[in-house]
Design a protein around this motif. Structure first.
Motif, PDB file in Angstrom:
ATOM      1  N   ILE A 140       0.824  -1.211   0.000  1.00 48.67           N
ATOM      2  CA  ILE A 140       0.000   0.000   0.000  1.00 48.67           C
ATOM      3  C   ILE A 140       0.853   1.254   0.000  1.00 48.67           C
ATOM      4  O   ILE A 140       0.606   2.196  -0.756  1.00 48.67           O
ATOM      5  CB  ILE A 140      -0.944  -0.003   1.217  1.00 48.67           C
ATOM      6  N   SER A 141       1.883   1.283   0.843  1.00 49.58           N
ATOM      7  CA  SER A 141       2.649   2.517   1.024  1.00 49.58           C
ATOM      8  C   SER A 141       3.577   2.800  -0.147  1.00 49.58           C
ATOM      9  O   SER A 141       3.623   3.919  -0.657  1.00 49.58           O
ATOM     10  CB  SER A 141       3.453   2.437   2.321  1.00 49.58           C
ATOM     11  N   SER A 201       8.015   1.507  -7.244  1.00 52.42           N
ATOM     12  CA  SER A 201       7.439   2.758  -6.761  1.00 52.42           C
ATOM     13  C   SER A 201       8.080   3.976  -7.391  1.00 52.42           C
ATOM     14  O   SER A 201       7.451   5.018  -7.559  1.00 52.42           O
ATOM     15  CB  SER A 201       7.561   2.830  -5.230  1.00 52.42           C
ATOM     16  N   THR A 210       1.816   5.098  -2.906  1.00 53.49           N
ATOM     17  CA  THR A 210       0.716   5.883  -2.354  1.00 53.49           C
ATOM     18  C   THR A 210       1.210   7.161  -1.696  1.00 53.49           C
ATOM     19  O   THR A 210       0.572   8.216  -1.782  1.00 53.49           O
ATOM     20  CB  THR A 210      -0.058   5.038  -1.332  1.00 53.49           C
ATOM     21  N   ILE A 247      -6.147   7.932  -2.083  1.00 49.86           N
ATOM     22  CA  ILE A 247      -6.093   6.553  -1.605  1.00 49.86           C
ATOM     23  C   ILE A 247      -7.205   5.720  -2.241  1.00 49.86           C
ATOM     24  O   ILE A 247      -7.000   4.559  -2.605  1.00 49.86           O
ATOM     25  CB  ILE A 247      -6.190   6.532  -0.073  1.00 49.86           C
ATOM     26  N   LYS A 278      -6.104   5.010  -5.891  1.00 53.54           N
ATOM     27  CA  LYS A 278      -4.933   4.155  -6.075  1.00 53.54           C
ATOM     28  C   LYS A 278      -5.036   2.844  -5.318  1.00 53.54           C
ATOM     29  O   LYS A 278      -4.826   1.769  -5.874  1.00 53.54           O
ATOM     30  CB  LYS A 278      -3.660   4.897  -5.647  1.00 53.54           C
ATOM     31  N   VAL A 279      -5.356   2.915  -4.027  1.00 53.26           N
ATOM     32  CA  VAL A 279      -5.374   1.716  -3.197  1.00 53.26           C
ATOM     33  C   VAL A 279      -6.725   1.005  -3.290  1.00 53.26           C
ATOM     34  O   VAL A 279      -6.784  -0.218  -3.402  1.00 53.26           O
ATOM     35  CB  VAL A 279      -5.063   2.083  -1.734  1.00 53.26           C
ATOM     36  N   SER A 281     -10.557   6.274   5.453  1.00 56.83           N
ATOM     37  CA  SER A 281      -9.818   5.083   5.030  1.00 56.83           C
ATOM     38  C   SER A 281     -10.598   3.805   5.358  1.00 56.83           C
ATOM     39  O   SER A 281     -10.568   2.844   4.587  1.00 56.83           O
ATOM     40  CB  SER A 281      -8.443   5.053   5.688  1.00 56.83           C
TER      41      SER A 281
END
Length: 287
Positions: free
Chosen positions: A60-61, A66, A73, A126, A129-130, A227
């Protein structure tokens, strides 16, 4: 058209509307029950699936490759927060300039970033993307019958797949949000002080007057609630997806639309509920 035909058409229209409303409430009930099962599976996740939580935190991060995708993220949230803060700061300074109060740009900028702009921008980033990743991952597992295989093997699929992702998001959401909020603060100061020529001392004074630990905690709380909503909605749509790859794509699109609408409604309720209907700035005598 006769009166009878008009009555029949009106009856059909009302019947279709009632059917759609009934379907919407049934879908809402399904999401709520799925969220309850996700929360019920959190203790199991913390005792048996800690390694999977750590893996999801990394995905996730930062994620894979990346550096090629904007820093994961964290990079997406920071970039969107900075861009939004720059635009809002310019408009705030322009609006206050019409009234001759440009010295209050730091005050208005800090309030806008902390209470509304940064939580919303971070949550939307978020979700885009997530959240879509959650829906696509769980949806692909559903259509390929991997979730059914987990159930056959005796593995609780909702805690193993959905609760793990929610716990991972709750772990990383505060640090990721801090990065985005800091970027918004720095971008606002850069625009107003260095680009638009306002006094740095005046900006810093009014900025500090409008920031309190209570407001800062409210801002983080809003992002945490957003979230949770993102995790529940997106995992629910992915877990219950069907219809092959096309169905997974539709589920991802529907999940994003539902998430954005839910965040907007939740933001309105939380902003009024936490900050009140009247401005509160302790350092300025407004309490």
């Amino acid at each position: 058209m006769t009166t009878t035909d008009a009555g029949v058409r009106l009856k059909q229209l009302s019947k279709g509307t009632v059917g759609r409303l009934k379907g919407s409430f049934e879908a809402l009930d399904g999401h709520v029950m799925f969220g309850v099962k996700m929360f019920a599976g959190v203790p199991l996740v913390l005792t048996r699936y800690r390694k999977h939580v750590i893996t999801e935190i990394g995905n996730i991060s930062f994620g894979k490759a990346s550096l090629l995708s904007g820093g994961g993220t964290i990079g997406v949230v920071a970039g969107m927060a900075i861009v939004a803060a720059v635009m809002v700061s310019i408009e705030i300074h322009r609006a206050l300039g019409l009234l001759g109060f440009t010295a209050l740009s730091g005050l208005a900028g800090s309030i806008a970033n902390t209470q509304a702009l940064a939580p919303l921008i971070a949550s939307l980033a978020i979700a885009a993307k997530v959240g879509t990743g959650f829906t696509a991952q769980l949806g692909s597992m559903r259509v390929s019958e991997e979730i059914d295989a987990l159930d056959v093997l005796g593995v609780p699929s909702i805690p193993f797949l959905a609760s793990v992702r929610m716990v991972a998001m709750l772990v990383i959401i505060a640090p990721v949000y801090m990065v985005g909020l800091l970027g918004a603060y720095l971008a606002s100061r850069l625009v107003i002080v260095n680009m638009l020529g306002e006094s740095s001392g005046t900006y810093d004074y009014y900025f500090r007057q409008s920031i309190t630990p209570e407001f800062f905690a409210y801002s983080v709380l809003m992002t945490v609630i957003f979230s949770i909503l993102i995790a529940v909605i997106c995992c629910s749509y992915g877990y219950n997806a069907g219809g092959g790859p096309e169905g997974v794509g539709r589920a991802a699109g529907t999940a994003v639309r539902t998430t954005i609408l839910t965040i907007a409604l939740a933001a309105m309720v939380l902003i009024f509920g936490l900050y009140g209907l009247t401005p509160t700035i302790p350092g300025m005598g407004l309490e």
